[in-house]
Design an enzyme around this catalytic site. Structure first.
Site, PDB file in Angstrom:
ATOM      1  N   CYS A  68      -4.451  -1.604  -1.693  1.00 32.10           N
ATOM      2  CA  CYS A  68      -4.693  -0.177  -1.897  1.00 32.10           C
ATOM      3  C   CYS A  68      -5.701  -0.064  -3.034  1.00 32.10           C
ATOM      4  O   CYS A  68      -5.469  -0.631  -4.122  1.00 32.10           O
ATOM      5  CB  CYS A  68      -3.375   0.491  -2.279  1.00 32.10           C
ATOM      6  N   ASN A  69      -6.803   0.604  -2.782  1.00 33.02           N
ATOM      7  CA  ASN A  69      -7.824   0.748  -3.831  1.00 33.02           C
ATOM      8  C   ASN A  69      -7.309   1.585  -4.993  1.00 33.02           C
ATOM      9  O   ASN A  69      -7.590   1.290  -6.154  1.00 33.02           O
ATOM     10  CB  ASN A  69      -9.072   1.421  -3.251  1.00 33.02           C
ATOM     11  N   THR A  70      -6.541   2.628  -4.665  1.00 31.46           N
ATOM     12  CA  THR A  70      -6.049   3.527  -5.707  1.00 31.46           C
ATOM     13  C   THR A  70      -5.126   2.769  -6.669  1.00 31.46           C
ATOM     14  O   THR A  70      -5.267   2.868  -7.893  1.00 31.46           O
ATOM     15  CB  THR A  70      -5.280   4.711  -5.061  1.00 31.46           C
TER      16      THR A  70
ATOM     17  N   GLU B 201      -3.270   8.918   8.227  1.00 33.25           N
ATOM     18  CA  GLU B 201      -1.826   8.666   8.227  1.00 33.25           C
ATOM     19  C   GLU B 201      -1.132   9.559   9.268  1.00 33.25           C
ATOM     20  O   GLU B 201      -0.161   9.152   9.898  1.00 33.25           O
ATOM     21  CB  GLU B 201      -1.265   8.938   6.825  1.00 33.25           C
TER      22      GLU B 201
ATOM     23  N   ASP C 130       0.870  -1.180   0.000  1.00 36.92           N
ATOM     24  CA  ASP C 130       0.000   0.000   0.000  1.00 36.92           C
ATOM     25  C   ASP C 130       0.904   1.226   0.000  1.00 36.92           C
ATOM     26  O   ASP C 130       2.123   1.109   0.134  1.00 36.92           O
ATOM     27  CB  ASP C 130      -0.884  -0.009   1.264  1.00 36.92           C
ATOM     28  N   SER C 131       0.283   2.384  -0.094  1.00 34.29           N
ATOM     29  CA  SER C 131       1.064   3.619  -0.024  1.00 34.29           C
ATOM     30  C   SER C 131       1.555   3.897   1.397  1.00 34.29           C
ATOM     31  O   SER C 131       2.457   4.697   1.586  1.00 34.29           O
ATOM     32  CB  SER C 131       0.201   4.794  -0.499  1.00 34.29           C
TER      33      SER C 131
ATOM     34  N   TYR D 234      -1.127   8.171  -2.554  1.00 39.17           N
ATOM     35  CA  TYR D 234      -1.256   7.754  -3.956  1.00 39.17           C
ATOM     36  C   TYR D 234      -2.485   8.413  -4.606  1.00 39.17           C
ATOM     37  O   TYR D 234      -2.558   8.536  -5.824  1.00 39.17           O
ATOM     38  CB  TYR D 234      -1.438   6.230  -4.055  1.00 39.17           C
ATOM     39  N   GLY D 235      -3.448   8.766  -3.760  1.00 37.68           N
ATOM     40  CA  GLY D 235      -4.747   9.238  -4.263  1.00 37.68           C
ATOM     41  C   GLY D 235      -4.683  10.417  -5.211  1.00 37.68           C
ATOM     42  O   GLY D 235      -5.574  10.601  -6.037  1.00 37.68           O
TER      43      GLY D 235
ATOM     44  N   CYS E 246     -11.126   2.657   0.413  1.00 38.60           N
ATOM     45  CA  CYS E 246      -9.729   3.024   0.668  1.00 38.60           C
ATOM     46  C   CYS E 246      -9.317   2.207   1.885  1.00 38.60           C
ATOM     47  O   CYS E 246     -10.064   2.146   2.869  1.00 38.60           O
ATOM     48  CB  CYS E 246      -9.609   4.517   0.961  1.00 38.60           C
ATOM     49  N   THR E 247      -8.166   1.591   1.801  1.00 36.49           N
ATOM     50  CA  THR E 247      -7.779   0.675   2.884  1.00 36.49           C
ATOM     51  C   THR E 247      -7.337   1.408   4.150  1.00 36.49           C
ATOM     52  O   THR E 247      -7.073   0.778   5.166  1.00 36.49           O
ATOM     53  CB  THR E 247      -6.668  -0.289   2.407  1.00 36.49           C
ATOM     54  N   HIS E 248      -7.287   2.740   4.096  1.00 38.68           N
ATOM     55  CA  HIS E 248      -7.046   3.492   5.333  1.00 38.68           C
ATOM     56  C   HIS E 248      -8.323   3.594   6.177  1.00 38.68           C
ATOM     57  O   HIS E 248      -8.249   3.799   7.384  1.00 38.68           O
ATOM     58  CB  HIS E 248      -6.578   4.917   5.023  1.00 38.68           C
TER      59      HIS E 248
HETATM   60  N1  DGL Z   1      -4.975   3.280   1.120  1.00 36.35           N
HETATM   61  C1  DGL Z   1      -5.019   3.658  -0.244  1.00 36.35           C
HETATM   62  C2  DGL Z   1      -6.293   3.256  -0.924  1.00 36.35           C
HETATM   63  O1  DGL Z   1      -6.856   2.241  -0.558  1.00 36.35           O
HETATM   64  C3  DGL Z   1      -4.521   4.977  -0.701  1.00 36.35           C
HETATM   65  C4  DGL Z   1      -4.413   6.135   0.168  1.00 36.35           C
HETATM   66  C5  DGL Z   1      -3.520   7.130  -0.519  1.00 36.35           C
HETATM   67  O2  DGL Z   1      -2.318   6.906  -0.505  1.00 36.35           O
HETATM   68  O3  DGL Z   1      -4.028   8.101  -1.106  1.00 36.35           O
HETATM   69  O4  DGL Z   1      -6.747   3.886  -1.834  1.00 36.35           O
END
Ligand code: DGL
Length: 269
Positions: A75-77, A156, A12-13, A44-45, A188-190
């Site tokens: 990571c979804n992105t 984060e 992930d990011s 990453y978004g 988003c996995t966050h």
């Molecule tokens: N956790 C990531 C996701 O699922 C990305 C968060 C990010 O880095 O913008 O999209």
């Protein structure tokens, strides 16, 4: 030829993918996990497709060098931007999974959901990938989505379960299309870290889907189908970051309820 003793690679990011890694580790305690958090490039978004594809390839190379049997894009992105690229790149060197397809399948199968909200990064939401895949499986579903750009960086930085994070979440969820939804996708996995605050906003009246248990059982299924479940022993996980941040280490420890040693791996130097 892949074998069951090889580790699972998860990336992930940043800390977001730890929510997924934690669920995988609980569901599959015999598996060794090699985690890579690309904290040097977080978030990453807001990055371009090309940038995310480039980062993902380099991280996949690292995980292949670590001999991973399966690489999970936690990571979804990156799943939206780089899954196809990685599939071509990795070929049969390892199994590859993203976090979007198992979520889409679980939601499409849940017929109690008619109106659905989706929140995620700018990259994930602007790709329209959830709507496209959901509509293909269940054309009557009414999804509406909103990019909630601040949330990943907010989490984060350690802002969750407090009044600041609740105020920001409330302001995003006030979006008119989200007022009468039956379900909300945390794309988003966050966001599992703020799941309780989202449920609180809706007074626990709606279903919230996040990519923890859904993804963990999907990983279990894929490994079982490929005869790659490790039946032998509980191995030591490794957590690598491309840039060391104290916030990452603190959250990593909270998540795993154990002393996690973060290893700084300067992949980009
Ligand atoms: N956790 C990531 C996701 O699922 C990305 C968060 C990010 O880095 O913008 O999209």
């Amino acid at each position: 030829m892949l074998n069951a003793q090889q580790p699972i690679g998860i990336f992930d990011s940043g800390i977001g993918g730890l929510t997924v890694a934690n669920a995988v580790s609980k569901a599959l305690p015999n598996e060794e996990i090699i985690y890579f958090g690309d904290t040097a490039h977080l978030p990453y978004g807001d990055k371009s497709l090309e940038a995310i594809q480039g980062y993902s390839i380099k991280i996949a190379d690292f995980l292949l060098q670590k001999n991973c049997k399966l690489i999970l894009i936690a990571c979804n992105t990156a799943s939206a931007a780089a899954y196809e690229t990685l599939k071509n790149y990795i070929g049969d060197k390892a199994l590859l999974m993203n976090v979007i397809d198992p979520m889409v399948e679980a939601i499409a199968n849940d017929t109690s959901i008619k109106k659905l909200g989706i929140i995620g990064t700018k990259g994930t939401i602007s790709s329209g990938i959830y709507e496209k895949k959901l509509k293909a499986l269940r054309p009557t579903l009414e999804p509406s989505s909103l990019a909630t750009a601040l949330l990943a960086s907010m989490i984060e930085a350690g802002f969750y379960n407090n009044s600041v994070s609740q105020a920001i979440i409330n302001s995003y969820l006030a979006y008119p299309d989200f007022q009468d939804v039956d379900g909300m996708v945390l794309a988003c996995t966050h966001y599992p870290l703020i799941r309780k605050e989202i449920e609180f906003f809706y007074h626990n009246r709606i279903k919230v889907f996040d990519s923890t248990d859904i993804i963990a059982s999907s990983v279990q299924k894929v490994l079982a189908e490929n005869n790659l479940l490790n039946h032998l022993k509980n191995q030591k996980h490794h957590f690598y970051v491309s840039d060391f941040t104290p916030a990452f280490e603190t959250t990593a420890r909270i998540f795993f309820h154990e002393e996690i040693v973060l290893e700084h791996f300067p992949l980009w130097d």
